[in-house]
Design an enzyme around this catalytic site. Structure first.
Site, short mmCIF file in Angstrom:
data_model
loop_
_atom_site.label_atom_id
_atom_site.label_comp_id
_atom_site.label_asym_id
_atom_site.label_seq_id
_atom_site.Cartn_x
_atom_site.Cartn_y
_atom_site.Cartn_z
N ASP A 133 0.59 2.53 8.31
CA ASP A 133 -0.59 1.80 7.83
C ASP A 133 -0.21 0.47 7.18
OD1 ASP A 133 -3.06 0.95 7.06
OD2 ASP A 133 -3.72 2.92 6.36
N ASP A 156 0.83 -1.22 0.00
CA ASP A 156 0.00 0.00 0.00
C ASP A 156 0.86 1.26 0.00
OD1 ASP A 156 -2.40 1.31 -0.23
OD2 ASP A 156 -2.80 1.35 1.92
N LYS A 174 2.11 4.77 -1.10
CA LYS A 174 1.59 5.99 -1.72
C LYS A 174 1.95 7.15 -0.80
CE LYS A 174 -2.95 4.94 0.30
NZ LYS A 174 -4.34 4.64 0.02
N ASN A 184 0.71 7.38 2.84
CA ASN A 184 1.20 6.46 3.88
C ASN A 184 2.66 6.68 4.24
OD1 ASN A 184 -1.26 5.25 4.18
ND2 ASN A 184 -0.83 3.51 2.87
N THR A 200 -4.23 0.44 -3.87
CA THR A 200 -4.77 1.72 -4.34
C THR A 200 -4.72 1.68 -5.86
OG1 THR A 200 -3.94 2.83 -2.37
CG2 THR A 200 -4.35 4.22 -4.30
#
Length: 687
Positions: A521, A503, A505, A508, A540
């Site tokens: 996260d 995840d 991005k 985060n 995502t």
């Protein structure tokens, strides 16, 4: 005379003064009108943005042919939580016989759909077989705006009307596809679809679609693994090594009578036959003499992978042939040829890292924590919220003695259960508790009550990289190099522990007060044995690797893909594959065409291209030298990795951090007065 001139001049001055005042009034009126026009324009732009946002997940093809790409991403990316796939879903009993004309209509509908058209022939055949029939009367609703969707539809006959917020959008007729996003993940319907006439639809549920695609991918991998194990050259490789080879192979098709390899030419490609037959022949006295025929599962050209060799025979397609192939250069990147032993990249990951210390046992008590309050502005006196996500809020806390700040993530247990995220929540806590890495946020304590679970984490006072990127538009290269180098160190630590992150991005990535980056996260992180694959649809959209979208099974390679996307977004301001419609994002990712702005350096373009290779086995970081290849890429030539690990570098990000109250670097959020329902299923017994 002088007196008369003076009177005349005064009169002229008075007239000029009146004209000037009149002109001022006109100017003021024009300014007012301009402001009014500006306000109306802003209102229209806001309305347009709201409409675009509403249209964001709309599951019907856009009417605009050319989509204008935004220069910078302005809204937070949506996330797709992984959904468990049932181990044994009985799907064969649901098969419905279709006539030739019904099959033709379904196939044409699939082929003209931007996303479904990418399925292969076998997957399309399975979809045709498993589509269920349903009928609706006039005025009956098929899809209701705001409801959660779990199936897609193809119109077999009749007309339907699509409305959004009571406004007519379009009419659907025979051969149209709608609701297809729902077969990828659990999403809210953004429009209502109602039958205008008597309607016949073909429909498919998400679990059926995902099961057939996943099962086919698993079977194909098992089959290829079996084929590779029959190769004399590769027979001593373990499953993890063979899996790497499969990840680097590509599908190639040959027409009838097409020569695949020619005797006497230099060989550099190994082939496995997936479909069709190949004739093997040798030149005997100027004539081609057939030696034998090869079929599905057989292979040729393996010697070309490990030494310079001329082809000893000609292989020709007898009818259409599909092969899986890998060339020597890619093979050498995947498996060190000299001893055919997979490089253990944990050796790289251990370099310059001291012995690991066990995590601290926390003496923090829940009753000792108190919320920090806003000291000024419209939310003065309210508790400080650092962030709001799909799965909860993060609040700024301190202790009664005010010794230290903490970021406390609070998540509704009821929501965790309804979204089937119990395992991921427990795993996130387990990972964070065990982790001792300067580039990953630390977990100090975890608590629970009847309504929520609470994770008390290290507070990163510099704020989110996402917020900083939004403020400046795009980062200078030294800032992007530093930010992503911190991510590389976090990856190195996680991958060494067999954990993939999944995840990445800007949302985060947090800045500590020194300007160093920390990953936060871990809701989508997963433990995976090397050589194995997992089949969740997770992440995502803009950051998803092609193999996730195709349900082909994925592993640690997805983290390197997302690193390439992150480098692009930090340097450009928006990700390379973006759109207001998720299915268009997926199509662009599968097309894989990277378009670079002129101002990007050659080194930046090089590292992004190598990290975002479509075949996971060919990606930088996922070949035989592992993460070492990422560190050694010329884009990172200015990076002193040892000093970075020791925290001895002056972070170029420090200038992005504002000075002021402890929450100055965070967006402000209103207080949440809602209270979650109680939840007593007991899934959090060990939390």
């Amino acid at each position: 005379m002088t007196y008369l001139l003076s009177v005349a001049m005064e009169k002229q001055l008075e007239e000029l003064k009146q004209q000037l005042e009149k002109q001022c009034q006109i100017n003021q009126e024009l300014q007012r009108q301009n402001k009014d026009l500006e306000q109306r324009l802003k209102d229209k732009e806001k309305l347009l943005q709201e409409l675009q946002t509403q249209y964001h997940d709309l599951e019907f093809p856009s009417q605009t042919a050319n989509e204008a790409e935004p220069e910078f991403r302005t809204s937070r990316a949506a996330v797709m939580a992984p959904e468990p796939i049932p181990e044994n879903l009985e799907i064969s009993r649901n098969m419905v016989k279709k006539t030739a004309s019904e099959t033709s209509l379904i196939v044409k509908a699939i082929q003209k759909n931007d996303f479904l058209s990418r399925l292969d022939d076998e997957q399309i055949t399975m979809m045709v077989d498993l589509l269920m029939s349903s009928h609706y009367k006039p005025s009956e609703e098929v899809i209701t705006e705001g409801s959660e969707g779990d199936r897609m539809y193809i119109v077999a006959a009749g007309e339907l009307i699509v409305t959004q917020s009571g406004r007519d959008l379009r009419t659907l007729t025979k051969g149209d596809v709608f609701g297809e996003l729902a077969i990828l993940y659990n999403c809210k319907r953004t429009a209502t679809v109602k039958a205008k006439t008597h309607v016949h639809l073909w429909c498919m549920e998400r679990q059926t679609y995902r099961t057939i695609i996943t099962n086919k991918s698993k079977k194909k991998r098992e089959q290829l693994m079996g084929f590779l194990k029959t190769s004399r050259t590769l027979k001593d490789l373990n499953d993890a090594q063979l899996s790497k080879i499969i990840d680097s192979m590509e599908e190639v098709k040959f027409q009838d009578n097409e020569v695949i390899v020619r005797e006497g030419t230099e060989g550099n490609t190994f082939y496995i036959i997936l479909k069709g037959e190949v004739v093997v022949s040798k030149n005997v006295n100027g004539h081609q003499k057939q030696i034998r025929r090869m079929g599905k599962g057989e292979h040729f050209g393996e010697q070309a992978l490990i030494r310079e060799i001329l082809r000893t025979a000609t292989c020709t397609a007898d009818g259409p042939v599909t092969c899986f192939s890998i060339d020597k250069e890619v093979f050498e990147e995947t498996i060190p040829v000299e001893h055919l032993e997979l490089f253990d990249d944990s050796k790289v990951m251990q370099e310059e890292q001291g012995p690991e210390q066990p995590g601290p046992s926390s003496s923090l008590k829940f009753k000792d924590l108190v919320p920090v309050l806003y000291q000024e502005g419209r939310y003065q006196g309210d508790p400080v919220t650092l962030g709001v996500g799909g799965f909860g809020r993060v609040q700024l806390m301190t202790t009664l003695t005010y010794g230290k700040y903490y970021a406390m993530k609070r998540v509704s247990k009821k929501q965790i259960v309804s979204k089937r995220q119990e395992e991921h929540m427990l795993f996130e806590k387990k990972i964070l508790k065990a982790i001792q890495c300067d580039f990953i946020v630390k977990l100090h304590a975890a608590f629970k009550d009847a309504r929520y679970i609470y994770m008390v984490m290290e507070f990163c006072g510099g704020g989110e990289i996402w917020t900083k990127l939004k403020e400046v538009g795009r980062f200078d290269e030294p800032v992007a190099v530093f930010c992503t180098a911190c991510v590389v160190e976090a990856y190195s630590y996680l991958h060494k522990k067999s954990i993939m992150y999944r995840d990445l991005k800007p949302e985060n990535l947090m800045l500590d007060i020194k300007g160093y980056i920390k990953l936060v996260d871990f809701g989508f992180a997963k433990e995976l044995v090397r050589g194995e694959k997992t089949y969740s649809f997770v992440g995502t959209p803009e950051y998803m690797a092609p193999e996730i979208i195709k349900n082909q099974g994925h592993d640690f390679a997805v983290d390197f893909w997302s690193l390439g996307i992150l480098i692009f977004e930090l340097l450009v301001g928006s990700p390379p594959f973006s759109s207001s419609e998720p299915q268009k994002i997926y199509s662009k990712i599968l097309d894989g065409e990277l378009k670079f702005p002129l101002y990007l350096s050659e080194a930046a373009k090089s590292i992004i291209s190598k990290l975002c290779r479509p075949r996971p086995g060919q990606r930088l970081g996922n070949t035989k030298n592992g993460i070492k290849d990422v560190r050694h890429h010329r884009w990172y030539s200015s990076m002193n990795w040892h000093k970075l690990r020791m925290g001895q570098l002056d972070a170029p990000t420090i200038r992005l951090i504002r000075k002021g109250p402890c929450y100055i670097n965070f967006d402000k959020f209103p207080q949440d007065h809602s209270v979650a329902e109680e939840e007593f299923s007991g899934w959090d017994r060990d939390f």
